[in-house]
Design an enzyme around this catalytic site. Structure first.
Site, short mmCIF file in Angstrom:
data_model
loop_
_atom_site.label_atom_id
_atom_site.label_comp_id
_atom_site.label_asym_id
_atom_site.label_seq_id
_atom_site.Cartn_x
_atom_site.Cartn_y
_atom_site.Cartn_z
N ASP A 168 -17.42 -71.74 -47.29
CA ASP A 168 -18.82 -71.35 -47.45
C ASP A 168 -19.16 -71.46 -48.93
OD1 ASP A 168 -21.23 -69.80 -46.07
OD2 ASP A 168 -20.91 -68.96 -48.08
N LEU A 169 -20.29 -72.12 -49.23
CA LEU A 169 -20.68 -72.33 -50.63
C LEU A 169 -21.34 -71.06 -51.18
CD1 LEU A 169 -22.17 -75.95 -50.39
CD2 LEU A 169 -19.81 -75.27 -50.89
N GLY A 198 -25.49 -74.53 -42.29
CA GLY A 198 -26.27 -74.89 -43.47
C GLY A 198 -25.41 -75.24 -44.67
N ASP A 199 -24.57 -74.28 -45.14
CA ASP A 199 -23.70 -74.54 -46.28
C ASP A 199 -22.25 -74.23 -45.93
OD1 ASP A 199 -23.92 -71.85 -46.05
OD2 ASP A 199 -24.24 -71.44 -48.19
N GLU A 200 -21.90 -74.44 -44.65
CA GLU A 200 -20.56 -74.15 -44.16
C GLU A 200 -19.85 -75.43 -43.74
OE1 GLU A 200 -21.23 -69.66 -42.35
OE2 GLU A 200 -21.42 -71.41 -41.02
#
Length: 377
Positions: free
Chosen positions: A248-249, A290-292
Site C-alpha cells: 500500500d502506497l 487504487g494504490d494497492e
C-alpha cells in the site's frame, strides 16, 4: 506388234510437297502417230487439264515476273475477276495496297528462292476492294531459275480466321472475367481476413481487459488469484514456499488530492513500471485497488528471501518520482505472508499479507513486516 506408246504425265500437288495427298495428277498418252493426230491429242490433253483446274476446289495461279500467266476459275472467282481478265495483270492487284504486296514479297522471295515451299496466311483484296484472309502455298517451277515462274495455290480461310479470332476474343474475355472474378474473390477474402483479424484482436482485447488493470496494464485481482493458485499447486508438488506481498502506497491520497487525478494516475503507472523491473519472469505483480499492489513470488526456498525482495521493493519505490515537473515522494508499506507457514490457500494468504501490511502501517509506514498471528489488525 502394236506401235510403241509414250505417256506424258504432269503432276500438280496442292501442298507443293510432292506427297500424293491432295495432288492433281494429269496424264495423257501420246502415240507416235502422224503430226495431225498428235496435235489433236495435245489439244484434248490441254482441255482435260483446263477442266481439272477449273473444277478444283482451290484457287491455282501461275505467275512469272510477278505477272499472272494463268489461273483457274476458282482463283478468279475468289478475287472477283474473270480468268482471262487476270492474265497479264500484275500480281499486286490482289493485295489491299502496294505496301502490303511489298511486305509479302519481302517474306515470300527468300523462301521461294531457297527451294522451300511457301506456306503463309495473308490478307488479300478482291476486285471491289473488299478484303479476305487467304492461305497461300507457293513454290517456284524451277528452284534453280526463278525466271520460269511460280505456282500458287490459294484457299479462302476468312471464315476460319474469323472463327479463330472470335475464339481468341472469347478466350481473352473469359480470362479477363476470370481475372476480375479472382480479384474480386481476393478482395473479398482480404476483407474477410481483415474482419476476422479485427474480431480476433477485439476478442483478445476483451480477454486482456478482463484480466488486466486498464491504467497500469498489470494483472488484476482475477488474474492474480489464478496465478496464485498455479503457484501454490506447483509449490505443493515441488515442496517450495510461496510468498505473497501486499503493498500500500503511503501518502498517495494527498498527492492525488493536491495535484489531481492525472498526476496520481501517472504516479501509479511509474510505480507499476518500477515493480515490473524488480521481479523475475515467474513472479506476478498485480494492482488490486487504487494504490494497492500484490506480488506473488513462487519458488521461495527460505523465508529470508521474501524479506530481501521486500527490502528491494521498499528502496525502489521510495526513490523520488519526476512527473510533469513535479518531484514526488512516496513510500510503501509491505506485508508478507508465506505458504505453507501462514496459510495453505490463496484467499487466506492474501488476508494474511493484508494484515501484515496494516502492521507495517502501525509501525510507522515505509517498512515491511512478516505476518504475525499474534499481531492481527
Amino acid at each position: 506388234m502394236p506401235p510403241a506408246v509414250a505417256r506424258q504425265c504432269h503432276q500438280i500437288h496442292a501442298d507443293g510437297t510432292g506427297s500424293p495427298s491432295g495432288g492433281l495428277i494429269l496424264s495423257a498418252s501420246i502415240n507416235h502417230n502422224p503430226p495431225s493426230e498428235g496435235k489433236l491429242q495435245l489439244r484434248d490433253t490441254l482441255l482435260e487439264y483446263q477442266a481439272i483446274l477449273d473444277n478444283a476446289s482451290l484457287g491455282i495461279a501461275f505467275t512469272r515476273r510477278r505477272t499472272f500467266l494463268h489461273c483457274n476459275r476458282r482463283f478468279s472467282d475468289m478475287f472477283g475477276w474473270e480468268s482471262n481478265e487476270l492474265v497479264g495483270q500484275a500480281a499486286g492487284i490482289t493485295y489491299p495496297s502496294q505496301a502490303a504486296y511489298d511486305d509479302w514479297i519481302r517474306i515470300a522471295t527468300p523462301a521461294l528462292r531457297s527451294g522451300q515451299r511457301l506456306d503463309t496466311e495473308v490478307l488479300m483484296a478482291r476486285r471491289d476492294g473488299s478484303t479476305f484472309w487467304c492461305r497461300m502455298l507457293g513454290r517456284l517451277v524451277d528452284p534453280g531459275d526463278s525466271s520460269k515462274g511460280a505456282i500458287f495455290i490459294t484457299e479462302d480461310i476468312t471464315d476460319r480466321k474469323h472463327a479463330q479470332e472470335a475464339l481468341l476474343r472469347a478466350r481473352d474475355e473469359l480470362e479477363l472475367r476470370v481475372q476480375e472474378r479472382t480479384a474480386e474473390l481476393a478482395m473479398a477474402n482480404a476483407r474477410l481476413q481483415a474482419e476476422i483479424q479485427e474480431r480476433l484482436q477485439a476478442e483478445e482485447q476483451i480477454r486482456y481487459l478482463a484480466n488486466h488493470d486498464a491504467l497500469t496494464g498489470l494483472p488484476n485481482r482475477r488474474l492474480l488469484e489464478d496465478r496464485l493458485e498455479q503457484a501454490l499447486e506447483m509449490a505443493r508438488r515441488n515442496g517450495h514456499q510461496v510468498a505473497v506481498q501486499f503493498i500500500d502506497l503511503d501518502c498517495f491520497k494527498p498527492v492525488n488530492d493536491r495535484l489531481g487525478h492525472r498526476i496520481g494516475d501517472l504516479l501509479l503507472q511509474a510505480v507499476a513500471l518500477r515493480l515490473r523491473g524488480l521481479l523475475r519472469a515467474v513472479d506476478t505483480v498485480s494492482r488490486v485497488g487504487g494504490d494497492e499492489f500484490v506480488l506473488v513470488l513462487p519458488e521461495i526456498h527460505v523465508a529470508k528471501a521474501a524479506g530481501d525482495i521486500a527490502q528491494k521493493v521498499l528502496e525502489a519505490l521510495s526513490q523520488p518520482y519526476q512527473i510533469e515537473g513535479h518531484e514526488l515522494h512516496i513510500t510503501p508499506s509491505i506485508g508478507i505472508s508465506l505458504y505453507p507457514h501462514d496459510a495453505e490457500n490463496g484467499e487466506r494468504l492474501l488476508t494474511a499479507a493484508d494484515n501484515a501490511m496494516y502492521l507495517a502501517k502501525r509501525r510507522g509506514r515505509g517498512n515491511w513486516q512478516l505476518f504475525d498471528t499474534g499481531a492481527r489488525a
